[in-house]
Design a protein around this motif. Sequence first.
Motif, mmCIF file in Angstrom:
data_model
loop_
_atom_site.group_PDB
_atom_site.id
_atom_site.type_symbol
_atom_site.label_atom_id
_atom_site.label_comp_id
_atom_site.label_asym_id
_atom_site.label_seq_id
_atom_site.Cartn_x
_atom_site.Cartn_y
_atom_site.Cartn_z
ATOM 1 N N MET A 106 0.735 -1.147 0.041
ATOM 2 C CA MET A 106 0.148 0.040 -0.175
ATOM 3 C C MET A 106 0.857 1.189 -0.050
ATOM 4 O O MET A 106 1.713 1.190 0.739
ATOM 5 C CB MET A 106 -0.917 -0.092 1.097
ATOM 6 N N LEU A 153 -4.346 6.963 -0.853
ATOM 7 C CA LEU A 153 -5.270 7.417 -1.534
ATOM 8 C C LEU A 153 -5.754 6.356 -2.697
ATOM 9 O O LEU A 153 -4.852 5.585 -2.941
ATOM 10 C CB LEU A 153 -4.674 8.736 -2.582
ATOM 11 N N THR A 154 -6.894 6.436 -3.139
ATOM 12 C CA THR A 154 -7.313 5.500 -4.343
ATOM 13 C C THR A 154 -6.722 6.098 -5.510
ATOM 14 O O THR A 154 -6.269 7.189 -5.734
ATOM 15 C CB THR A 154 -8.942 5.373 -4.450
ATOM 16 N N ALA A 155 -6.946 5.250 -6.732
ATOM 17 C CA ALA A 155 -6.400 5.692 -8.086
ATOM 18 C C ALA A 155 -6.948 6.801 -8.429
ATOM 19 O O ALA A 155 -6.557 7.726 -9.222
ATOM 20 C CB ALA A 155 -6.750 4.682 -8.870
ATOM 21 N N ASP A 156 -8.424 7.252 -8.003
ATOM 22 C CA ASP A 156 -9.010 8.623 -8.347
ATOM 23 C C ASP A 156 -8.889 9.917 -7.476
ATOM 24 O O ASP A 156 -9.520 10.684 -7.449
ATOM 25 C CB ASP A 156 -10.577 8.166 -8.655
ATOM 26 N N HIS A 158 -9.455 9.676 -4.026
ATOM 27 C CA HIS A 158 -10.189 9.671 -2.670
ATOM 28 C C HIS A 158 -9.153 9.203 -1.654
ATOM 29 O O HIS A 158 -8.368 8.162 -1.855
ATOM 30 C CB HIS A 158 -11.460 9.105 -2.990
ATOM 31 N N ASP A 193 -8.189 6.305 0.713
ATOM 32 C CA ASP A 193 -8.612 4.847 0.519
ATOM 33 C C ASP A 193 -8.820 4.257 2.008
ATOM 34 O O ASP A 193 -7.989 4.054 2.780
ATOM 35 C CB ASP A 193 -7.324 4.284 -0.125
ATOM 36 N N GLU A 194 -9.970 4.088 2.296
ATOM 37 C CA GLU A 194 -10.522 3.796 3.668
ATOM 38 C C GLU A 194 -10.065 2.617 4.169
ATOM 39 O O GLU A 194 -9.408 2.211 5.178
ATOM 40 C CB GLU A 194 -12.021 3.880 3.609
ATOM 41 N N ALA A 223 -7.258 1.003 3.137
ATOM 42 C CA ALA A 223 -5.761 1.043 3.181
ATOM 43 C C ALA A 223 -5.606 1.823 4.479
ATOM 44 O O ALA A 223 -4.593 1.658 5.263
ATOM 45 C CB ALA A 223 -5.095 1.844 2.120
ATOM 46 N N TYR A 224 -6.607 2.936 5.038
ATOM 47 C CA TYR A 224 -6.052 3.631 6.129
ATOM 48 C C TYR A 224 -6.259 2.498 7.275
ATOM 49 O O TYR A 224 -5.533 2.863 8.003
ATOM 50 C CB TYR A 224 -7.109 4.900 6.061
#
Length: 124
Positions: free
Chosen positions: A1, A33-36, A38, A40-41, A43-44
């Motif tokens: 991650m 962060l996600t690819a877009d 946001h 990334d909950e 991964a957080y």
Amino acid sequence: MALSRIVMRLARNPGTEFAGGDDHRGYTLTAPLTADGHLDEAAYAKAKDACTVRRFAPDEDAVDGRLARKGQRWFFDYDQGDSADDEPVFRLGDHIFAVGEYVTITDEDGRPLTYKVVEVQKAG
């Protein structure tokens, strides 16, 4: 991650002493962060301890804290034992962290101020 380093600087905030903004005030956030763009909950949840924030301003020492979450509410926490210092971030989970986007953070005095994302890069 992978974690991202996000720099946000105080944007124009009409009606405040920062009507013209202030590039010397802001936050540096480290979060997944996600690819877009946001948060990334998932991964957080696995890397909470690595998700940090640093508040900086020319008239005060930098303050280090962490990105925290209770339910759907995200906030910056500078002292785990004291919720009085928490800085809520308006709809943080909905924001896209990309250069040019804006984020509203309620400062330590309870004022909602707008910050502009000026840098997003891989941390490390």
